[in-house]
Design an enzyme around this catalytic site. Structure first.
Site, mmCIF file in Angstrom:
data_model
loop_
_atom_site.group_PDB
_atom_site.id
_atom_site.type_symbol
_atom_site.label_atom_id
_atom_site.label_comp_id
_atom_site.label_asym_id
_atom_site.label_seq_id
_atom_site.Cartn_x
_atom_site.Cartn_y
_atom_site.Cartn_z
ATOM 1 N N SER A 7 62.765 31.240 -1.148
ATOM 2 C CA SER A 7 63.116 32.591 -0.697
ATOM 3 C C SER A 7 64.625 32.815 -0.760
ATOM 4 C CB SER A 7 62.630 32.812 0.731
ATOM 5 O OG SER A 7 63.256 33.971 1.247
ATOM 6 N N HIS A 32 61.361 33.951 -4.699
ATOM 7 C CA HIS A 32 60.724 34.880 -3.756
ATOM 8 C C HIS A 32 61.790 35.854 -3.241
ATOM 9 C CE1 HIS A 32 57.620 35.832 -0.687
ATOM 10 N NE2 HIS A 32 58.617 35.901 0.180
ATOM 11 N N ASP A 34 62.640 38.771 -0.731
ATOM 12 C CA ASP A 34 62.228 39.432 0.509
ATOM 13 C C ASP A 34 62.973 40.748 0.683
ATOM 14 O OD1 ASP A 34 60.360 37.611 1.843
ATOM 15 O OD2 ASP A 34 62.046 36.213 1.805
ATOM 16 N N MET A 36 63.450 44.091 2.788
ATOM 17 C CA MET A 36 63.199 44.589 4.157
ATOM 18 C C MET A 36 63.922 45.910 4.364
ATOM 19 S SD MET A 36 63.845 41.104 6.256
ATOM 20 C CE MET A 36 63.110 39.559 5.755
ATOM 21 N N HIS A 65 58.397 40.370 -2.320
ATOM 22 C CA HIS A 65 57.637 40.525 -1.074
ATOM 23 C C HIS A 65 58.200 41.756 -0.369
ATOM 24 C CE1 HIS A 65 56.810 38.662 3.207
ATOM 25 N NE2 HIS A 65 56.096 39.745 2.988
ATOM 26 N N MET A 67 58.597 44.182 2.378
ATOM 27 C CA MET A 67 58.376 44.437 3.809
ATOM 28 C C MET A 67 58.956 45.817 4.098
ATOM 29 S SD MET A 67 59.253 40.615 5.108
ATOM 30 C CE MET A 67 60.040 40.210 3.557
ATOM 31 N N MET A 136 51.214 35.261 5.963
ATOM 32 C CA MET A 136 52.469 35.011 6.680
ATOM 33 C C MET A 136 52.225 33.989 7.786
ATOM 34 S SD MET A 136 54.818 36.850 5.261
ATOM 35 C CE MET A 136 56.093 36.318 6.406
ATOM 36 N N ASP A 174 53.949 31.833 3.452
ATOM 37 C CA ASP A 174 55.363 32.176 3.641
ATOM 38 C C ASP A 174 55.733 32.133 5.122
ATOM 39 O OD1 ASP A 174 57.898 33.307 3.513
ATOM 40 O OD2 ASP A 174 57.201 35.303 2.925
HETATM 41 C C1 DX5 Z 1 60.314 36.306 6.384
HETATM 42 C C2 DX5 Z 1 60.291 36.145 4.896
HETATM 43 C C3 DX5 Z 1 60.284 34.759 4.415
HETATM 44 C C4 DX5 Z 1 61.457 33.921 4.816
HETATM 45 C C5 DX5 Z 1 61.060 32.473 4.735
HETATM 46 O O1 DX5 Z 1 60.051 37.624 6.673
HETATM 47 O O2 DX5 Z 1 59.144 36.782 4.352
HETATM 48 O O3 DX5 Z 1 60.115 34.714 3.004
HETATM 49 O O4 DX5 Z 1 62.592 34.139 4.027
HETATM 50 O O5 DX5 Z 1 62.087 31.698 5.231
HETATM 51 P P1 DX5 Z 1 61.801 30.279 5.895
HETATM 52 O O6 DX5 Z 1 61.176 29.446 4.820
HETATM 53 O O7 DX5 Z 1 63.147 29.818 6.280
HETATM 54 O O8 DX5 Z 1 60.878 30.522 7.050
HETATM 55 ZN ZN ZN Z 2 58.726 36.491 2.197
#
Ligand code: DX5
Ligand code: ZN
Length: 220
Positions: A7, A32, A34, A36, A65, A67, A136, A174
């Protein structure tokens, strides 16, 4: 096949090109991403211009991903920016079928993600329609949280349905995954493993990625 998807949320953003190249050279297949929006989750990360920028610097599979609320509004843009897989949250839209069709129409692979409080049964209507389900194992929003082992039965259920119905979707996990607990999710049937802090939080990120991939070999 089992795939590692580090990630980027945990990358050193002053060395983004360099660190992406390091893990790619170490053999990492996916990255990956993320995204947000501060509405669906209580945090804001990065979005379309960043993905577009790094696309020029990497041949890894871009695993987005999202969010974000109303993902349908932005699917096209994320695809244009370079996303190869687009995962949206089931909780973020009133019309999952529409989002699936929109993503499919762009040529990207389609993924549906569920938060820890969403039952796995909510995915059942879509089993034959998507390429990936993302379970998740933390509340989405932040890297570096503790792995929620109580989510593992969802992985097992998705693996069972896949077998029973002869389907071939990927099962991604994840949140809070480390080299020490990854076997729990692999044993349950996951085959796309996200790890943020357990890769980019380490001193030697290439070794951290390779350590995961060494463990994966035991399952292939
Ligand atoms: C959280 C993200 C994850 C996060 C994972 O909302 O979707 O992808 O970056 O990070 P770790 O592996 O540190 O939990
Ligand atoms: Zn993620």
């Amino acid at each position: 096949m089992i795939y590692l998807s580090p990630s980027m949320l945990s990358i050193d953003f002053t060395k983004i090109g360099e660190q992406l190249a390091t893990i790619e050279e170490a053999g990492t297949p996916y990255i990956h991403l993320d995204v947000m929006d501060g509405l669906f989750v209580p945090n804001i990360s990065f979005g379309i211009p960043v993905i577009k920028g790094i696309r020029k610097a990497s041949n890894m599979v871009f695993d987005a991903h999202l969010m974000i609320v109303e993902p349908e509004k932005y699917v096209e843009e994320f695809r244009k920016a370079g996303a190869d897989i687009i995962n949206f949250h089931l909780e973020a839209t009133k019309d999952p079928k529409k989002v699936i069709d929109l993503i499919r129409g762009t040529g990207a692979k389609v993924g549906i993600t569920i938060k820890p409080k969403t039952p796995v049964e909510a995915l059942k209507p879509y089993l034959a329609d998507v390429d990936m389900f993302l379970v998740m194992t933390v509340e989405p929003g932040f890297g570096g949280q503790k792995f929620m082992e109580d989510q593992v039965p969802k992985i097992r259920q998705l693996a069972d349905w896949k077998k029973e119905m002869n389907l071939n979707y990927d099962i991604q996990v994840d949140g809070g995954i480390t080299q020490d607990n990854v076997k729990i999710v692999l044993d349950a049937g996951a085959n796309v493993i996200v790890a943020g802090s357990a890769v980019f939080g380490k001193e030697d990120i290439a070794k951290a990625a390779q350590d995961f991939m060494e463990i994966f070999k035991e399952y292939e």
